[in-house]
Scaffold this motif. Structure first.
Motif, mmCIF file in Angstrom:
data_model
loop_
_atom_site.group_PDB
_atom_site.id
_atom_site.type_symbol
_atom_site.label_atom_id
_atom_site.label_comp_id
_atom_site.label_asym_id
_atom_site.label_seq_id
_atom_site.Cartn_x
_atom_site.Cartn_y
_atom_site.Cartn_z
ATOM 1 N N MET A 1 -12.199 -7.604 -20.360
ATOM 2 C CA MET A 1 -11.930 -6.292 -20.892
ATOM 3 C C MET A 1 -10.473 -5.699 -20.023
ATOM 4 S SD MET A 1 -14.903 -3.715 -19.316
ATOM 5 C CE MET A 1 -15.240 -3.620 -17.785
ATOM 6 N N ASN A 2 -9.811 -4.611 -20.273
ATOM 7 C CA ASN A 2 -9.070 -4.071 -19.577
ATOM 8 C C ASN A 2 -8.869 -2.619 -19.751
ATOM 9 O OD1 ASN A 2 -7.292 -6.233 -17.707
ATOM 10 N ND2 ASN A 2 -7.048 -6.991 -19.722
ATOM 11 N N LEU A 3 -9.456 -1.717 -18.836
ATOM 12 C CA LEU A 3 -9.561 -0.367 -19.059
ATOM 13 C C LEU A 3 -8.170 0.507 -18.749
ATOM 14 C CD1 LEU A 3 -12.980 -0.161 -17.082
ATOM 15 C CD2 LEU A 3 -12.528 -0.018 -19.484
ATOM 16 N N TYR A 4 -7.404 -0.309 -18.081
ATOM 17 C CA TYR A 4 -6.175 0.034 -17.819
ATOM 18 C C TYR A 4 -5.063 -0.779 -18.208
ATOM 19 C CZ TYR A 4 -8.860 3.339 -14.809
ATOM 20 O OH TYR A 4 -9.643 4.152 -14.359
ATOM 21 N N ARG A 5 -3.759 -0.627 -18.669
ATOM 22 C CA ARG A 5 -2.727 -1.461 -18.755
ATOM 23 C C ARG A 5 -1.586 -0.674 -17.926
ATOM 24 N NH1 ARG A 5 0.421 -2.929 -24.119
ATOM 25 N NH2 ARG A 5 0.714 -5.391 -23.677
ATOM 26 N N GLY A 6 -0.920 -1.796 -17.072
ATOM 27 C CA GLY A 6 0.052 -1.235 -16.383
ATOM 28 C C GLY A 6 -0.351 -1.257 -14.842
ATOM 29 N N CYS A 7 0.342 -1.222 -13.816
ATOM 30 C CA CYS A 7 -0.365 -1.305 -12.354
ATOM 31 C C CYS A 7 0.678 -0.365 -11.378
ATOM 32 C CB CYS A 7 -0.368 -2.386 -12.046
ATOM 33 S SG CYS A 7 -1.262 -2.831 -10.430
ATOM 34 N N THR A 8 0.340 0.081 -10.325
ATOM 35 C CA THR A 8 1.227 0.939 -9.366
ATOM 36 C C THR A 8 1.207 0.248 -7.985
ATOM 37 O OG1 THR A 8 -0.817 2.279 -8.834
ATOM 38 C CG2 THR A 8 1.020 2.983 -10.474
ATOM 39 N N HIS A 9 0.321 -1.158 -8.024
ATOM 40 C CA HIS A 9 0.316 -1.794 -6.588
ATOM 41 C C HIS A 9 1.708 -2.174 -6.083
ATOM 42 C CE1 HIS A 9 -3.924 -1.774 -6.536
ATOM 43 N NE2 HIS A 9 -4.091 -2.815 -6.974
ATOM 44 N N GLY A 10 2.746 -2.445 -7.078
ATOM 45 C CA GLY A 10 4.008 -2.874 -6.636
ATOM 46 C C GLY A 10 4.403 -4.318 -6.500
ATOM 47 N N PRO B 1 -8.060 -3.589 -11.869
ATOM 48 C CA PRO B 1 -9.034 -2.492 -12.294
ATOM 49 C C PRO B 1 -9.253 -1.456 -11.124
ATOM 50 C CG PRO B 1 -10.454 -4.307 -11.685
ATOM 51 C CD PRO B 1 -9.080 -5.011 -11.725
ATOM 52 N N TYR B 2 -8.913 -1.798 -9.896
ATOM 53 C CA TYR B 2 -9.029 -0.979 -8.887
ATOM 54 C C TYR B 2 -7.695 -0.335 -8.430
ATOM 55 C CZ TYR B 2 -14.053 -1.495 -8.578
ATOM 56 O OH TYR B 2 -15.432 -1.730 -8.840
ATOM 57 N N ILE B 3 -6.780 0.125 -9.407
ATOM 58 C CA ILE B 3 -5.640 0.825 -8.897
ATOM 59 C C ILE B 3 -5.833 2.255 -8.522
ATOM 60 C CG2 ILE B 3 -4.028 -0.383 -10.756
ATOM 61 C CD1 ILE B 3 -4.918 1.686 -12.708
ATOM 62 N N PRO B 4 -5.030 2.855 -7.914
ATOM 63 C CA PRO B 4 -5.410 4.145 -7.054
ATOM 64 C C PRO B 4 -5.912 5.240 -8.271
ATOM 65 C CG PRO B 4 -3.256 3.276 -6.252
ATOM 66 C CD PRO B 4 -3.858 2.165 -7.319
ATOM 67 N N LEU B 5 -5.325 5.168 -9.493
ATOM 68 C CA LEU B 5 -5.760 6.143 -10.525
ATOM 69 C C LEU B 5 -7.289 5.979 -10.711
ATOM 70 C CD1 LEU B 5 -4.744 8.238 -12.440
ATOM 71 C CD2 LEU B 5 -4.644 6.197 -14.179
ATOM 72 N N THR C 1 -9.376 -8.533 -8.084
ATOM 73 C CA THR C 1 -8.731 -7.273 -7.527
ATOM 74 C C THR C 1 -7.918 -7.631 -6.171
ATOM 75 O OG1 THR C 1 -9.219 -4.837 -6.868
ATOM 76 C CG2 THR C 1 -10.898 -6.800 -6.249
ATOM 77 N N LYS C 2 -6.968 -6.945 -5.675
ATOM 78 C CA LYS C 2 -6.651 -6.923 -4.171
ATOM 79 C C LYS C 2 -7.081 -5.562 -3.544
ATOM 80 C CE LYS C 2 -2.384 -9.126 -5.571
ATOM 81 N NZ LYS C 2 -1.992 -8.838 -7.057
ATOM 82 N N SER C 3 -7.748 -4.815 -4.051
ATOM 83 C CA SER C 3 -8.109 -3.159 -3.407
ATOM 84 C C SER C 3 -9.720 -3.475 -2.861
ATOM 85 C CB SER C 3 -7.995 -2.399 -4.513
ATOM 86 O OG SER C 3 -8.305 -1.304 -4.057
ATOM 87 N N ASP C 4 -9.283 -2.716 -1.790
ATOM 88 C CA ASP C 4 -10.719 -2.502 -1.182
ATOM 89 C C ASP C 4 -11.284 -1.045 -1.754
ATOM 90 O OD1 ASP C 4 -8.720 -0.354 -0.374
ATOM 91 O OD2 ASP C 4 -9.393 -0.354 1.849
ATOM 92 N N LEU C 5 -10.556 -0.519 -2.617
ATOM 93 C CA LEU C 5 -11.408 0.289 -3.396
ATOM 94 C C LEU C 5 -12.667 -0.162 -4.254
ATOM 95 C CD1 LEU C 5 -11.619 3.406 -4.658
ATOM 96 C CD2 LEU C 5 -10.126 2.761 -6.400
ATOM 97 N N ILE C 6 -12.885 -1.364 -4.116
ATOM 98 C CA ILE C 6 -14.057 -1.982 -5.018
ATOM 99 C C ILE C 6 -15.381 -1.558 -3.843
ATOM 100 C CG2 ILE C 6 -13.877 -4.350 -3.579
ATOM 101 C CD1 ILE C 6 -14.865 -5.442 -6.462
#
Length: 288
Positions: A16-25, A75-79, A104-109
């Motif tokens: 699944m993808n809940l979002y599409r697009g990314c702001t990690h850059g 999945p763990y983009i800032p949004l 993921t690459k994010s510590d938001l997890i």
């Protein structure tokens, strides 16, 4: 950010993808490629506003198994911090007795650590973390709007201490940038120290095609002057961009993973990621 209404949320393989697009850059991101048919700016995140309703409906119909996310959008983009779509999806996954894996690459997890532990106790969780460079300064150029490698390594340690298994994606490795013996050896050290179960590596290099190639080259001009011309001369418009150090680095990769007992075969790792406990669980919601 903009909202869309989706017709479905789970693939036949429970992705699944809940979002599409990314702001990690990330300067190398393949998801920018035109082949995926994204008709909006990549940083203008598409939010599937009815995704949770669709997910609940699908989970009620399907046999419990692993639900995966992150193949196209982290999945763990800032949004996600504000919208909590992933958090709410995890609640449903727990309630309906499914397992969970994500890239993921994010510590938001870590915000969801206690919930991930609950799912892992009930069924199974595997967290997949991308590592490309051991140098935090270089990481801030390659992946500018997400936490550094050292922080991701801390996340791997925390997950290991919480009993949640991890897999690392060792890619992409960019020719003449992070394709060094020292870099790969250091990342392998991190993986071994934190008991990762497997490391996925396509080979030392990256892929470029229309859409992501142009963005990548613009970032080479910005941060590595002259390197774009070297890429064009050496690789032209090739899809596959292998590192000239591929043979040496893959030998290192295979030797160290073998010695450490870490899975390094794609088929074995994907089998591991999709493995689901035989025991089935009834939803705590009783399928209401």
């Amino acid at each position: 950010m903009h909202y869309v209404t989706s017709k479905s949320i789970l693939s036949k393989n429970n992705g699944m993808n809940l979002y599409r697009g990314c702001t990690h850059g990330c300067i190398y991101c393949d998801s920018r490629s035109k082949i995926y048919g994204m008709n909006h700016k990549f940083e203008d995140i598409e939010v599937k506003e009815n995704s949770l309703q669709l997910l609940k409906r699908e989970l009620r119909k399907r046999q419990p198994s692993m639900i995966g996310t992150g193949a196209m959008t982290d999945p763990y983009i800032p949004l996600e911090k504000r919208l909590k779509y992933v958090r709410n999806a995890l609640e449903l996954i727990y309630d309906y007795g499914f397992g969970f894996t994500c890239i993921t690459k994010s510590d938001l997890i870590l915000r969801d650590l206690e919930l991930l532990k609950k799912i892992n106790e009930k069924t199974r969780v595997v967290v997949q973390m991308t590592l490309t460079t051991a140098d935090d300064d270089l990481c801030s150029i390659l992946e500018p709007h997400v936490c550094t490698t050292s922080r991701r390594v801390e996340v791997l340690k925390i997950l290991d201490e919480a009993g949640i298994p991890t897999v690392v994606w060792l890619c992409p490795i960019l020719p003449y940038i992070n394709d060094t013996y020292e870099n790969i050896n250091s990342i392998l050290d991190y993986c071994i120290e934190n008991n990762v179960k497997g490391i996925l590596c396509h080979g030392m290099g990256l892929t470029l095609r229309e859409g992501n190639r142009e963005y990548f080259y613009s970032k080479l001009d910005e941060h590595f002057p002259g390197l774009k011309e070297k890429y064009i001369e050496e690789y032209a418009n090739s899809y596959s961009i292998p590192s000239p150090n591929d043979k040496m680095l893959m030998k290192l990769f295979k030797r160290r993973t073998y010695d450490a007992g870490i899975l390094n075969n794609f088929n074995e790792i994907f089998e591991y990621l999709h493995k689901f406990p035989q025991k089935s669980y009834q939803s705590t919601l009783n399928f209401k």
